[in-house]
Structure formats: C-alpha cells, structure tokens
Design a protein around this motif. Structure first.
Motif, PDB file in Angstrom:
ATOM      1  N   GLN A   1       0.810  -1.214   0.000  1.00 48.90           N
ATOM      2  CA  GLN A   1       0.000   0.000   0.000  1.00 48.90           C
ATOM      3  C   GLN A   1       0.847   1.269   0.000  1.00 48.90           C
ATOM      4  O   GLN A   1       0.309   2.372  -0.005  1.00 48.90           O
ATOM      5  CB  GLN A   1      -0.929   0.007   1.218  1.00 48.90           C
ATOM      6  CG  GLN A   1      -1.978  -1.095   1.185  1.00 48.90           C
ATOM      7  CD  GLN A   1      -2.830  -1.138   2.433  1.00 48.90           C
ATOM      8  OE1 GLN A   1      -2.517  -0.491   3.439  1.00 48.90           O
ATOM      9  NE2 GLN A   1      -3.923  -1.882   2.391  1.00 48.90           N
ATOM     10  N   ALA A   2       2.175   1.119   0.009  1.00 53.34           N
ATOM     11  CA  ALA A   2       3.063   2.290   0.028  1.00 53.34           C
ATOM     12  C   ALA A   2       3.440   2.660  -1.399  1.00 53.34           C
ATOM     13  O   ALA A   2       3.985   1.840  -2.136  1.00 53.34           O
ATOM     14  CB  ALA A   2       4.310   1.999   0.852  1.00 53.34           C
ATOM     15  N   ARG A   3       3.181   3.889  -1.806  1.00 53.02           N
ATOM     16  CA  ARG A   3       3.513   4.346  -3.154  1.00 53.02           C
ATOM     17  C   ARG A   3       4.889   4.986  -3.214  1.00 53.02           C
ATOM     18  O   ARG A   3       5.408   5.258  -4.289  1.00 53.02           O
ATOM     19  CB  ARG A   3       2.461   5.345  -3.649  1.00 53.02           C
ATOM     20  CG  ARG A   3       1.137   4.713  -4.007  1.00 53.02           C
ATOM     21  CD  ARG A   3       1.257   3.734  -5.147  1.00 53.02           C
ATOM     22  NE  ARG A   3       1.620   4.391  -6.405  1.00 53.02           N
ATOM     23  CZ  ARG A   3       2.046   3.747  -7.474  1.00 53.02           C
ATOM     24  NH1 ARG A   3       2.224   2.447  -7.441  1.00 53.02           N
ATOM     25  NH2 ARG A   3       2.318   4.402  -8.582  1.00 53.02           N
ATOM     26  N   LYS A   4       5.488   5.246  -2.038  1.00 50.15           N
ATOM     27  CA  LYS A   4       6.845   5.779  -1.977  1.00 50.15           C
ATOM     28  C   LYS A   4       7.689   4.876  -1.097  1.00 50.15           C
ATOM     29  O   LYS A   4       7.158   4.161  -0.242  1.00 50.15           O
ATOM     30  CB  LYS A   4       6.845   7.212  -1.409  1.00 50.15           C
ATOM     31  CG  LYS A   4       6.103   8.228  -2.280  1.00 50.15           C
ATOM     32  CD  LYS A   4       6.185   9.613  -1.665  1.00 50.15           C
ATOM     33  CE  LYS A   4       5.462  10.634  -2.534  1.00 50.15           C
ATOM     34  NZ  LYS A   4       5.544  12.009  -1.950  1.00 50.15           N
ATOM     35  N   ARG A   5       9.006   4.877  -1.327  1.00 45.41           N
ATOM     36  CA  ARG A   5       9.896   4.044  -0.535  1.00 45.41           C
ATOM     37  C   ARG A   5       9.919   4.537   0.915  1.00 45.41           C
ATOM     38  O   ARG A   5      10.120   5.719   1.171  1.00 45.41           O
ATOM     39  CB  ARG A   5      11.305   4.093  -1.128  1.00 45.41           C
ATOM     40  CG  ARG A   5      12.334   3.253  -0.386  1.00 45.41           C
ATOM     41  CD  ARG A   5      12.027   1.777  -0.419  1.00 45.41           C
ATOM     42  NE  ARG A   5      12.092   1.235  -1.780  1.00 45.41           N
ATOM     43  CZ  ARG A   5      11.607   0.063  -2.141  1.00 45.41           C
ATOM     44  NH1 ARG A   5      10.985  -0.684  -1.231  1.00 45.41           N
ATOM     45  NH2 ARG A   5      11.719  -0.369  -3.369  1.00 45.41           N
ATOM     46  N   GLN A   6       9.684   3.624   1.861  1.00 46.78           N
ATOM     47  CA  GLN A   6       9.656   3.952   3.278  1.00 46.78           C
ATOM     48  C   GLN A   6      11.051   3.736   3.886  1.00 46.78           C
ATOM     49  O   GLN A   6      11.639   2.665   3.727  1.00 46.78           O
ATOM     50  CB  GLN A   6       8.646   3.067   3.999  1.00 46.78           C
ATOM     51  CG  GLN A   6       7.247   3.086   3.404  1.00 46.78           C
ATOM     52  CD  GLN A   6       6.554   4.406   3.596  1.00 46.78           C
ATOM     53  OE1 GLN A   6       6.323   4.851   4.714  1.00 46.78           O
ATOM     54  NE2 GLN A   6       6.231   5.071   2.493  1.00 46.78           N
ATOM     55  N   VAL A   7      11.562   4.740   4.581  1.00 52.18           N
ATOM     56  CA  VAL A   7      12.906   4.659   5.158  1.00 52.18           C
ATOM     57  C   VAL A   7      12.854   5.042   6.634  1.00 52.18           C
ATOM     58  O   VAL A   7      12.340   6.097   7.007  1.00 52.18           O
ATOM     59  CB  VAL A   7      13.891   5.600   4.416  1.00 52.18           C
ATOM     60  CG1 VAL A   7      15.291   5.474   5.032  1.00 52.18           C
ATOM     61  CG2 VAL A   7      13.940   5.278   2.939  1.00 52.18           C
ATOM     62  N   ILE A   8      13.391   4.149   7.474  1.00 52.91           N
ATOM     63  CA  ILE A   8      13.517   4.423   8.902  1.00 52.91           C
ATOM     64  C   ILE A   8      14.832   5.154   9.134  1.00 52.91           C
ATOM     65  O   ILE A   8      15.884   4.734   8.647  1.00 52.91           O
ATOM     66  CB  ILE A   8      13.518   3.115   9.723  1.00 52.91           C
ATOM     67  CG1 ILE A   8      12.276   2.269   9.402  1.00 52.91           C
ATOM     68  CG2 ILE A   8      13.600   3.412  11.212  1.00 52.91           C
ATOM     69  CD1 ILE A   8      10.962   2.938   9.709  1.00 52.91           C
ATOM     70  N   GLN A   9      14.769   6.259   9.870  1.00 52.64           N
ATOM     71  CA  GLN A   9      15.984   7.014  10.155  1.00 52.64           C
ATOM     72  C   GLN A   9      16.228   7.053  11.655  1.00 52.64           C
ATOM     73  O   GLN A   9      15.332   7.348  12.442  1.00 52.64           O
ATOM     74  CB  GLN A   9      15.873   8.442   9.609  1.00 52.64           C
ATOM     75  CG  GLN A   9      17.160   9.246   9.762  1.00 52.64           C
ATOM     76  CD  GLN A   9      17.229  10.389   8.792  1.00 52.64           C
ATOM     77  OE1 GLN A   9      17.048  10.224   7.588  1.00 52.64           O
ATOM     78  NE2 GLN A   9      17.489  11.577   9.285  1.00 52.64           N
ATOM     79  N   PHE A  10      17.466   6.730  12.058  1.00 53.07           N
ATOM     80  CA  PHE A  10      17.811   6.686  13.483  1.00 53.07           C
ATOM     81  C   PHE A  10      18.359   8.042  13.941  1.00 53.07           C
ATOM     82  O   PHE A  10      18.966   8.764  13.165  1.00 53.07           O
ATOM     83  CB  PHE A  10      18.866   5.606  13.724  1.00 53.07           C
ATOM     84  CG  PHE A  10      18.345   4.206  13.510  1.00 53.07           C
ATOM     85  CD1 PHE A  10      17.896   3.459  14.592  1.00 53.07           C
ATOM     86  CD2 PHE A  10      18.304   3.652  12.253  1.00 53.07           C
ATOM     87  CE1 PHE A  10      17.427   2.176  14.406  1.00 53.07           C
ATOM     88  CE2 PHE A  10      17.822   2.374  12.050  1.00 53.07           C
ATOM     89  CZ  PHE A  10      17.373   1.625  13.130  1.00 53.07           C
TER      90      PHE A  10
END
Length: 351
Positions: A342-351
């Motif tokens: 369902q994500a149309r953009k790349r999801q990135v976790i940032q620490f």
C-alpha cells in the motif's frame, strides 16, 4: 537495543511485526564489519521465496537496505576502517535486522557511501537501483536510440528505471496509475518520457506504444505485473491498471526483451509462437539472484564496490521516490503498510 522482525503466522493470515530486545551482538568474525545504522529502507518480505530456498523461520529479520558508519572491523577486513560511511543490502539468510542501531555485516555486502548523500536517500535508493541496473544492463541492455516501456513509472522502482533508461539515451514510455502519478512523471527531470494515463481504463497501452514507435514496437518492457487471464477472472482493480500479457507481446518489437516481475507467468502456445516470430525474449527480474548463487558474486560486487548506484545518485542522475524519513517508533506500522503493498513511496527508517 531493539530490532524489528516479521512473525510468520499460519498460511492465509497476515504477517505481524514485532520488536525484539537484543542484549549483545553475536561474536564478530574475521570479515565482519560492525555498523552503526543511520537509515534503513523497508521492503516487502517475500515469504514464498524464503520457504523455497529453505530459509523459513519463525522470526524473519526486517529491513535489509542500510546506510551507516563503521564502528569496528574484523581482523581480515581490507576494504573498510572505523568511521567510514557505508551502504549495503543484507543477504537473504542474514540473522541481522537492519532496523537496529548496531549490526554486524560481512564486508562483501557493503560499499562506501559518498559523503554528500544523506543517509535516508542512500538507503532508499539501493534496492531500486540494483533492480533497475539488473534489468537495463544485464537482462535488456539499453543503448542510445532504443525504446523502453516502464509500467507504473511513478513507483519507486519505475522512477529509477526511467531515469537510468534516459541516462543511457533511450526513448522512454511510461504508464501512470493516477492523475497524481501522471503529474509526478511529467515533472521528472530530465523530461521526455511519454506518459500514458491508464487510471480510467480507456487507454490501449499496446496501441499507444505502437503509435509512439511508428508501428515498430518497443525494444524493452519492464512490467509491474500483468494480467494472465480474461477480465472476468481477474479482480477489477488489477484489470484496470495492468496490461494483459497479450498486450505486452503485441507491443514488443523485433528482438524485443520483456523483463517481468510476474513469477507465475504462463505463456500459451500462441504466445510463444508470437515471441518466436519476433525473436523476442522473456526474462524474470529477481534481484535476489545476486546472493543466491556464488557464481554471481563477482557481478554483484562490481555493482556495489564500484558504487555504480551511489555514483549515479550523487551525480544527480537518480532522484528516488522517497517518503519522509520515519522515526523508529513508527517502524511496525510502516512495515505493515509495505507488506500490504500500500506504500507508493519508498519507506525509510531514520535513526
């Protein structure tokens, strides 16, 4: 330290994601690099592939595309030293979750990150860059003057593929699944991609491509899935947005190459006959192949070690389709969205 894992449930049930507390890292080996993760991109967990290669387990590490800083190196590590900025894709059999503050990675899965790139951008471009390079360099080598059709061009992978094809001098045609996608593709730079809006289901993709190429057909097609059956046997949403396999074969030119992500593609004898008459080929895009066979390790290292992807990103040739960086506490929710496609953009976790 907390790390994110996918919980394997019973067949048919949705996958759940859980944080597990990690007290200590496993013992470091000679070629291991200890990395402080600064960003990790989220990608769909392919449970079927894991089961097929006998990697099915109760808890699957989540998050494989990482960027970070080297903290320590093993005694036989020759390519890195402490404080180096690195990027990498963790292998399928990795016990490490990229959604963790500190991890151990074998040096062959890492490459140097250009200093001017931000952490999220570097991690978020890795997988799509690898897929696009695999498709347009190894499976369907694109050269100046060739024509390329990229289906669902506003997806993270489609965006990188369009830009790489442009960079190689190809004429690019792309499909858009919504008005928003169409506007996004038309704003891409460098401009020039012919955008076909299929959101209303009134446009014949094959006819549009043949018209655009003077009836010759395109030299390469990168699909985003295809319809295998008649409209009555497919979900309405799938019928509306995806072309039928016959349409793909119709719009292929002589000697054309169809790069597909449809793992269950079934070609009937008339389909094969049409491909034979055109001298066209079908290739399957599976970027995991680089790590599934030691024979391919050299090519994989060539892509990573010589920083092809990072070089193009730092020089402005790639502009990834990224969402806003996500804090660690939202990683579970974001991963659920990614797993449901369902994500149309790349999801990135940032620490």
């Amino acid at each position: 330290m907390k790390a994110l894992y996918a919980q394997q449930n019973s067949p048919g049930e949705e996958m759940t994601f859980v944080f597990q507390e990690r007290e200590n890292l496993p013992p470091s080996r000679d070629h291991d690099v200890k990395v402080q993760v600064r960003a990790c991109a989220l990608s769909w967990v392919d449970t079927k592939l894991l089961a097929e290669i006998k990697l099915k387990k109760e808890l699957v590490p989540v998050g494989r595309e990482i960027s970070g800083v080297v903290l320590e190196v093993g005694s036989k590590v020759t390519f890195f030293q402490p404080d180096d900025e690195v990027v990498g894709i963790l292998p399928l059999d990795s016990e490490e979750s990229g959604v963790c503050e500190v991890i151990l990675v074998h040096e062959h899965y890492l490459a140097h990150k250009p200093h001017k790139l931000c952490w999220a951008e570097a991690a978020g471009t890795l997988r799509d860059g690898l897929r696009a390079y695999t498709a347009l360099h190894y499976l369907a080598p694109v050269s100046p003057g060739s024509s390329v059709l990229v289906l669902d061009g506003a997806s993270p992978f489609g965006t990188i593929a369009i830009q790489l094809a442009h960079h190689r001098g190809a004429k690019v045609i792309s499909t858009a699944h919504s008005l928003e996608d169409k506007q996004y593709l038309e704003r891409l730079r460098p401009a020039g991609a012919r955008v076909i809006d299929v959101s209303h289901g009134k446009i014949d993709v094959a006819e549009s491509c043949l018209e655009e190429t003077g009836g010759l057909g395109v030299d390469a097609v990168l699909d985003a899935g295809v319809r295998l059956y008649s409209a009555e046997d497919e979900p309405a949403s799938r019928c509306q947005l995806l072309p039928h396999k016959h349409d793909i074969i119709t719009l292929l030119g002589v000697g054309g190459r169809w790069i597909t992500t449809e793992r269950n593609l079934q070609l009937d004898p008339p389909d094969s006959h049409s491909l034979f008459l055109k001298g066209a080929t079908v290739s399957f895009l599976n970027e995991e192949v680089w790590n599934l066979s030691n024979v391919q390790q050299g090519k994989y290292l060539d892509i990573l070690w010589w920083c092809y992807i990072m070089d193009k990103l730092s020089n402005g040739i790639f502009r990834p389709q990224l969402d806003e960086p996500i804090p660690l506490y939202e990683a579970k929710v974001s991963m659920e969205i990614v797993q449901k496609n369902q994500a149309r953009k790349r999801q990135v976790i940032q620490f």
